[in-house]
Write a protein that holds these residues in place. Sequence first.
Motif, PDB file in Angstrom:
ATOM      1  N   GLU A   1      -7.498  -0.137   0.388  1.00 45.58           N
ATOM      2  CA  GLU A   1      -7.520   0.788   1.518  1.00 45.58           C
ATOM      3  C   GLU A   1      -7.952   2.200   1.155  1.00 45.58           C
ATOM      4  O   GLU A   1      -8.353   2.949   2.025  1.00 45.58           O
ATOM      5  CB  GLU A   1      -6.128   0.825   2.175  1.00 45.58           C
TER       6      GLU A   1
ATOM      7  N   PRO B   1      -3.779   5.008   2.720  1.00 43.86           N
ATOM      8  CA  PRO B   1      -2.961   4.019   3.436  1.00 43.86           C
ATOM      9  C   PRO B   1      -3.274   3.979   4.931  1.00 43.86           C
ATOM     10  O   PRO B   1      -3.471   5.018   5.568  1.00 43.86           O
ATOM     11  CB  PRO B   1      -1.530   4.497   3.177  1.00 43.86           C
TER      12      PRO B   1
ATOM     13  N   GLY C   1      -3.318  -1.712   8.059  1.00 40.65           N
ATOM     14  CA  GLY C   1      -3.527  -2.467   6.824  1.00 40.65           C
ATOM     15  C   GLY C   1      -3.735  -3.947   7.092  1.00 40.65           C
ATOM     16  O   GLY C   1      -4.613  -4.588   6.489  1.00 40.65           O
TER      17      GLY C   1
ATOM     18  N   ASN D   1      -2.739  -6.086   0.139  1.00 41.83           N
ATOM     19  CA  ASN D   1      -3.397  -4.803   0.380  1.00 41.83           C
ATOM     20  C   ASN D   1      -2.806  -3.748  -0.552  1.00 41.83           C
ATOM     21  O   ASN D   1      -1.672  -3.886  -1.022  1.00 41.83           O
ATOM     22  CB  ASN D   1      -3.290  -4.370   1.844  1.00 41.83           C
ATOM     23  N   HIS D   2      -3.561  -2.737  -0.832  1.00 43.44           N
ATOM     24  CA  HIS D   2      -3.058  -1.685  -1.722  1.00 43.44           C
ATOM     25  C   HIS D   2      -3.807  -0.384  -1.480  1.00 43.44           C
ATOM     26  O   HIS D   2      -4.914  -0.364  -0.931  1.00 43.44           O
ATOM     27  CB  HIS D   2      -3.142  -2.096  -3.197  1.00 43.44           C
ATOM     28  N   ALA D   3      -3.156   0.695  -1.898  1.00 43.24           N
ATOM     29  CA  ALA D   3      -3.770   2.024  -1.826  1.00 43.24           C
ATOM     30  C   ALA D   3      -3.357   2.808  -3.067  1.00 43.24           C
ATOM     31  O   ALA D   3      -4.116   2.936  -4.024  1.00 43.24           O
ATOM     32  CB  ALA D   3      -3.365   2.742  -0.541  1.00 43.24           C
TER      33      ALA D   3
ATOM     34  N   GLY E   1      -3.467   1.178  -6.680  1.00 40.51           N
ATOM     35  CA  GLY E   1      -3.718  -0.232  -6.400  1.00 40.51           C
ATOM     36  C   GLY E   1      -4.381  -0.996  -7.519  1.00 40.51           C
ATOM     37  O   GLY E   1      -4.176  -2.210  -7.648  1.00 40.51           O
TER      38      GLY E   1
ATOM     39  N   ALA F   1       0.795  -1.229   0.000  1.00 40.15           N
ATOM     40  CA  ALA F   1       0.000   0.000   0.000  1.00 40.15           C
ATOM     41  C   ALA F   1       0.826   1.278   0.000  1.00 40.15           C
ATOM     42  O   ALA F   1       0.260   2.369  -0.062  1.00 40.15           O
ATOM     43  CB  ALA F   1      -0.947   0.001   1.209  1.00 40.15           C
TER      44      ALA F   1
END
Length: 222
Positions: free
Chosen positions: A79, A82, A88, A52-54, A57, A8
């Motif tokens: 997310e 972040p 996260g 997970n990613h932001a 993403g 993220a």
Amino acid sequence: MKAMILAAGKGERLRPLTLHTPKPLVRAGGVPLIEYHLRAIRSAGFADVVINHAWLGQQIEAHVADGREWGLSVCYSAEGEPLETGGGIYRALPQLGDEPFLVVNGDIWTDFDFSRLTKPISGLAHLVLVDNPPHHPNGDFALIDGRVQDSAAQLRLTYSGIAVLHPQLFAGCADGAFKLAPLLRDAMAKGLVTGEHFVGRWVDVGTHERLAEVEQMLSVKS
């Protein structure tokens, strides 16, 4: 055991590469960083991965998709903004289940064998520690008789960004942004964090110089 790749971060120190590419998709040796993890995780016998990613993403989801290309089943914890490492992971707990899980920072490169972490842990966390790199000379934690301690009086090592965590580590937490380190330190004070010292290849790919270091390692290896 399931695995989680933390992906993220914005990778601000790798700009301009990360202005339009999320850091896990930055290439080293012509291969996106995240693919090294996916291959290693599969080789170690894992099947289910949460990412997970932001920042950017959707590019990660488009590239990795359902993980079938690497023999994995991949799902995502998006997310938006972040949530830091602790937040996260907490957000992704419903996808990770009730058992201990592997967690790996998406912005490291290593030849660590993840199969070493498939055995049960005693306590709430098991951390992989490495020798202190030049950019982090004072380290993070001490490793004493297999237990990780927050001791300034003992030889300190650096947390590698590789660990096995028990969901109970996050008991009492709430959804939102928070760091992982305070939870680990609380567990260390109770003697509930074990660890091991890894002396193989490991780079925290946070800058252009360290990305070049990985490129050099890969060229020598090949």
